[in-house]
Design an enzyme around this catalytic site. Structure first.
Site, PDB file in Angstrom:
ATOM      1  N   LYS A 147     -52.237  26.893  10.088  1.00 21.51           N
ATOM      2  CA  LYS A 147     -51.462  28.137  10.186  1.00 21.51           C
ATOM      3  C   LYS A 147     -51.739  29.001   8.981  1.00 21.51           C
ATOM      4  CE  LYS A 147     -49.237  27.217  14.009  1.00 21.51           C
ATOM      5  NZ  LYS A 147     -49.126  28.031  15.198  1.00 21.51           N
TER       6      LYS A 147
ATOM      7  N   LYS B 135     -51.925  31.302  12.564  1.00 18.75           N
ATOM      8  CA  LYS B 135     -52.594  30.981  13.825  1.00 18.75           C
ATOM      9  C   LYS B 135     -54.074  31.319  13.826  1.00 18.75           C
ATOM     10  CE  LYS B 135     -49.971  32.193  17.503  1.00 18.75           C
ATOM     11  NZ  LYS B 135     -48.912  31.316  18.021  1.00 18.75           N
TER      12      LYS B 135
ATOM     13  N   LYS C 270     -55.361  20.813  15.945  1.00 16.78           N
ATOM     14  CA  LYS C 270     -55.475  21.633  17.161  1.00 16.78           C
ATOM     15  C   LYS C 270     -55.807  23.073  16.809  1.00 16.78           C
ATOM     16  CE  LYS C 270     -52.042  23.393  20.298  1.00 16.78           C
ATOM     17  NZ  LYS C 270     -52.409  24.704  19.931  1.00 16.78           N
TER      18      LYS C 270
ATOM     19  N   ASP D 270     -55.389  27.045  17.551  1.00 11.04           N
ATOM     20  CA  ASP D 270     -54.278  27.790  18.124  1.00 11.04           C
ATOM     21  C   ASP D 270     -54.735  28.461  19.407  1.00 11.04           C
ATOM     22  OD1 ASP D 270     -51.597  28.457  18.226  1.00 11.04           O
ATOM     23  OD2 ASP D 270     -51.543  28.718  16.060  1.00 11.04           O
ATOM     24  N   GLU D 271     -53.769  28.860  20.225  1.00 11.82           N
ATOM     25  CA  GLU D 271     -54.115  29.358  21.566  1.00 11.82           C
ATOM     26  C   GLU D 271     -54.929  30.649  21.505  1.00 11.82           C
ATOM     27  OE1 GLU D 271     -51.041  29.084  20.401  1.00 11.82           O
ATOM     28  OE2 GLU D 271     -50.300  31.140  20.286  1.00 11.82           O
TER      29      GLU D 271
ATOM     30  N   HIS E  25     -52.783  24.077  26.967  1.00 14.61           N
ATOM     31  CA  HIS E  25     -51.798  24.933  26.292  1.00 14.61           C
ATOM     32  C   HIS E  25     -51.252  25.866  27.356  1.00 14.61           C
ATOM     33  CE1 HIS E  25     -49.892  27.694  23.543  1.00 14.61           C
ATOM     34  NE2 HIS E  25     -50.149  26.859  22.550  1.00 14.61           N
TER      35      HIS E  25
ATOM     36  N   LYS F 204     -38.713  26.514  18.106  1.00 15.79           N
ATOM     37  CA  LYS F 204     -38.544  27.968  18.009  1.00 15.79           C
ATOM     38  C   LYS F 204     -38.602  28.681  19.364  1.00 15.79           C
ATOM     39  CE  LYS F 204     -43.435  29.074  17.366  1.00 15.79           C
ATOM     40  NZ  LYS F 204     -44.539  29.382  16.473  1.00 15.79           N
TER      41      LYS F 204
ATOM     42  N   GLY G  62     -42.301  25.249  16.072  1.00 16.53           N
ATOM     43  CA  GLY G  62     -41.149  25.263  15.161  1.00 16.53           C
ATOM     44  C   GLY G  62     -40.656  23.878  14.779  1.00 16.53           C
TER      45      GLY G  62
HETATM   46  C1  CAP Z   1     -46.828  25.950  17.303  1.00 16.32           C
HETATM   47  C2  CAP Z   1     -47.745  26.807  18.147  1.00 16.32           C
HETATM   48  C3  CAP Z   1     -47.744  26.597  19.665  1.00 16.32           C
HETATM   49  C4  CAP Z   1     -46.444  26.769  20.340  1.00 16.32           C
HETATM   50  C5  CAP Z   1     -46.552  26.912  21.850  1.00 16.32           C
HETATM   51  C6  CAP Z   1     -47.473  28.240  17.857  1.00 16.32           C
HETATM   52  O1  CAP Z   1     -46.814  26.331  15.978  1.00 16.32           O
HETATM   53  O2  CAP Z   1     -49.052  26.510  17.765  1.00 16.32           O
HETATM   54  O3  CAP Z   1     -48.637  27.505  20.228  1.00 16.32           O
HETATM   55  O4  CAP Z   1     -45.657  25.678  20.044  1.00 16.32           O
HETATM   56  O5  CAP Z   1     -45.358  26.701  22.452  1.00 16.32           O
HETATM   57  O6  CAP Z   1     -48.411  28.989  17.669  1.00 16.32           O
HETATM   58  O7  CAP Z   1     -46.338  28.623  17.842  1.00 16.32           O
HETATM   59  P1  CAP Z   1     -45.633  25.948  14.943  1.00 16.32           P
HETATM   60  P2  CAP Z   1     -45.087  25.582  23.523  1.00 16.32           P
HETATM   61  O8  CAP Z   1     -45.526  24.449  14.971  1.00 16.32           O
HETATM   62  O9  CAP Z   1     -46.048  26.455  13.600  1.00 16.32           O
HETATM   63  O10 CAP Z   1     -44.383  26.582  15.430  1.00 16.32           O
HETATM   64  O11 CAP Z   1     -45.633  24.318  22.993  1.00 16.32           O
HETATM   65  O12 CAP Z   1     -43.605  25.517  23.635  1.00 16.32           O
HETATM   66  O13 CAP Z   1     -45.741  26.079  24.755  1.00 16.32           O
HETATM   67 MG    MG Z   2     -49.993  27.983  19.016  1.00 11.88          MG
END
Ligand code: CAP
Ligand code: MG
Length: 428
Positions: free
Chosen positions: A151, A153, A177, A179-180, A269, A309, A353
């Site tokens: 992070k 992202k 991982k 990020d998306e 994801h 979160k 979160g």
């Molecule tokens: C988590 C995360 C994930 C989300 C997706 C983000 O980061 O990488 O993409 O959790 O949500 O970018 O927020 P943090 P979900 O751990 O720093 O929050 O898994 O609910 O689909």
């Molecule tokens: Mg993410």
């Protein structure tokens, strides 16, 4: 106007064992009865149109969907198997999740669940590895699998990214991982990132004697995804990550075939899911998304955290997590009966979160068979990523041994620092 929508309603109809059954929640628009609304949904999602026709061959009646149960706003519709092309997920969505969401006679429509008959389910591959297979790859027997996204992202160079990966693995985590929204950018190309990370993965495995891997994001144009999955395979990676909603079911099916041949597991994801599942009155449930992704054959999928979160109630999250792991699901108010007929169970992924203080609660909800992605919650640790990962692993150990975090933190300094920073708070 002469309509034939009510021909699609028969409350005495008995579905056959090979029918697909859909559960919808329908709010008719003003002036329309539930029966009229239900008939419209059945018609537009199967073999109807808005007016009666000059000619309708008798044969077509056999593939008309039938709304056969109406209980309050809940409507069950049976779809004869001949409506569907086997192994074609986009076609299924074009029917049961297509035009019907835009009909003027319907104020709100929610696709709650679909019960897939064995003959249809078996025309898809299902997960290649599933929970057991992934545990075997990672050599993690009982505890939750752990991972983190560097992070912020997006923004690091490939070199910086790989260094954070190294710290994450060295702190005891199994996975790093992408990020998306990180795929291949000018400052962090996919090729460079996965090469640098592979070197550091090998180094960490030597140093720790543990298996280390990564969920690398191939999301993009389908042929480009195929090319990237081949690169992953060539560098000895075990997983490809796909943003399954934005990529679409057609691409996801293709990649299930390609990755399956290459021996890669797929991490799904769900970015964009909340555009259609967040408003409980309208759209498609996460439960349904989870189900078709297991049917197609993702090995793991994000299901939410409850305490993190992002939105998702305890009930919703555990329903999805339980269904993607189950061998069979019994019918209840918002779930249909589903036999999985040896389709492998998928790993539910909890992310968004999470920090060490929340880990026992998440494990109480999801059990030990889950992937915990703790990202901000390790990189924001007062002593940095490696100590942050250690703190998260300590929280898992404490939860597995049923020791409270405050007790465990007395002898585990990394956990203590994490608790001092975040406590047990839920980020917003
Ligand atoms: C988590 C995360 C994930 C989300 C997706 C983000 O980061 O990488 O993409 O959790 O949500 O970018 O927020 P943090 P979900 O751990 O720093 O929050 O898994 O609910 O689909
Ligand atoms: Mg993410």
């Amino acid at each position: 106007m002469s309509e034939w929508y009510l021909d699609f309603v028969d409350l005495n109809h008995k579905p056959s064992k090979d029918d697909l059954i859909c559960l919808f929640r329908i709010e008719p628009a003003t002036g329309f009865s539930m029966k009229e609304a239900a008939g419209r949904v059945a018609s537009e999602s199967s073999a109807g149109t808005w007016t009666d026709l000059y000619k309708l061959p008798e044969r077509i009646k056999k593939i008309m969907a039938v709304a056969f149960e109406i209980k309050g706003n809940y409507v069950k519709i049976a779809y004869p198997i001949d409506l569907w092309e086997k192994g074609n997920a986009p076609q299924l969505l074009s029917g049961i999740a297509g035009n019907i969401f835009g009909m003027k006679a319907i104020e709100n429509l929610r696709l709650v669940d679909v019960s897939l008959p064995k003959v249809y389910l078996k025309s898809f591959k299902g997960p290649k590895y599933g929970i057991k297979g992934i545990r075997k790859i990672l050599k993690v027997n009982k505890r939750p699998v752990t991972g983190a996204v560097p992070k912020p992202k997006i923004g690091y160079s490939a070199e910086e990214h790989a260094k954070i990966a190294f710290e994450t693995w060295m702190g005891g985590f199994d996975l790093v991982k992408d990020d998306e929204n990180l795929t291949s950018t000018s400052f962090n190309t996919f090729e460079k990132r996965i090469k640098l990370m592979a070197k550091l993965r090998d180094k960490t495995e030597k140093l720790t004697g543990e298996r280390k891997s990564a969920l690398l994001n191939i999301t993009g144009e389908t042929k480009e995804m195929i090319r990237k999955s081949e690169l992953l395979h060539d560098l000895g990676w075990e997983f490809a990550m796909i943003d399954v909603v934005t990529a679409g079911t057609a691409a996801v099916q293709t990649l299930r075939n390609v990755c399956g041949d290459l021996g890669l597991a797929i991490h799904a994801h769900r970015a964009m899911h909340a555009a259609f599942d967040r408003n409980h009155n309208h759209g498609i449930t996460m439960y349904f998304l989870g189900k078709i992704m297991r049917m197609i054959g993702m090995d793991q999928i994000h299901v939410g955290t409850v305490v993190g979160k992002l939105v998702g109630s305890r009930q919703e999250v555990s329903n999805v997590a339980n269904m993607i792991k189950a061998s069979e699901v019994k019918q209840s108010k918002e779930m249909l009966e589903q036999g999985w007929h040896n389709t492998k169970p998928m790993f539910p992924v909890s992310s968004g979160g999470i920090h060490p203080g929340l880990i026992p609660k998440i494990m109480e909800i999801l059990g030990n068979d889950c992937v915990l992605l703790v990202s901000g919650g390790i990189h924001g640790h007062p002593k940095g990523t490696r100590q942050g990962a250690k703190a998260a692993m300590q929280a898992i150990e404490a939860a597995m041994n049923r020791i409270s975090l405050s007790e465990y933190s007395k002898s585990h300094k990394e956990l203590k620092l994490a608790l001092e920073k975040w406590g047990y708070s839920t980020p917003k």
